[in-house]
Design a protein around this motif. Structure first.
Motif, PDB file in Angstrom:
ATOM      1  N   THR A 123       0.895  -5.460  -5.485  1.00  0.00           N
ATOM      2  CA  THR A 123       1.576  -6.540  -4.783  1.00  0.00           C
ATOM      3  C   THR A 123       1.817  -7.644  -5.797  1.00  0.00           C
ATOM      4  OG1 THR A 123       0.531  -5.992  -2.679  1.00  0.00           O
ATOM      5  CG2 THR A 123       1.429  -8.220  -2.905  1.00  0.00           C
ATOM      6  N   ILE A 138       5.975  -5.526  -3.014  1.00  0.00           N
ATOM      7  CA  ILE A 138       5.037  -4.419  -3.183  1.00  0.00           C
ATOM      8  C   ILE A 138       5.772  -3.303  -3.905  1.00  0.00           C
ATOM      9  CG2 ILE A 138       3.578  -2.727  -1.998  1.00  0.00           C
ATOM     10  CD1 ILE A 138       3.591  -4.820   0.393  1.00  0.00           C
ATOM     11  N   LYS A 184       6.717  -7.071   2.427  1.00  0.00           N
ATOM     12  CA  LYS A 184       5.489  -6.970   3.224  1.00  0.00           C
ATOM     13  C   LYS A 184       5.744  -6.303   4.572  1.00  0.00           C
ATOM     14  CE  LYS A 184       2.623 -10.701   1.468  1.00  0.00           C
ATOM     15  NZ  LYS A 184       1.971 -11.976   1.802  1.00  0.00           N
TER      16      LYS A 184
END
Length: 142
Positions: free
Chosen positions: A62, A133, A19
């Protein structure tokens, strides 16, 4: 155009990020990653993201930690008495070591604490507890 489905051998290019934006892995400047969809060799969320993609399609997904490497587990933290540490090893916090697992398999661990009595090792996967991600491009269905 065919869609990637369970049992297909596929090739993908990918970049995996945290993130924070830190890239932890990428196939850039390498051969694409090849795997069989649904055979259990990929993390659940990555496998699910590729399912249904068309050749040439790109997406960003994600993947929550429970569909990646799971949550950090307290039972994966191990205290080792200093007396059991081989004399040729000077453990320091942050050091990566490899232990031998129950069936003789290598088990990577990280030293997370050191004191006069013991060292504490973390056997969790380094990405446990992290949402990941991935930028994924389906290159080929083999």
């Amino acid at each position: 155009m065919s869609l990637a489905s369970k049992g297909n051998s596929v090739k993908v290019h990918y970049t995996g990020k945290l993130k924070s934006g830190i890239v932890f892995d990428s196939s850039e400047n390498r051969e694409p990653l090849q795997f069989v969809l649904g055979d259990g060799n990929m993390i659940k969320g990555f496998d699910a993201a590729v399912h249904g993609m068309q050749i040439g399609e790109a997406k960003s997904v994600t993947i929550p930690s429970d569909e990646a490497y799971g949550e950090k587990r307290d039972d994966m933290m191990v205290d080792i008495p200093r007396a059991e540490v081989p004399a040729d090893i000077s453990p320091e916090v942050g050091m990566d070591l490899t232990l031998q697992g129950p069936q003789g398999q290598p088990m990577p661990v990280k030293v997370v604490a050191v004191d006069d009595e013991k060292i504490t090792l973390d056997a969790n996967h380094p990405l446990a507890g992290e949402d990941l991600i991935f930028d994924i491009t389906l290159v080929e269905i083999v």
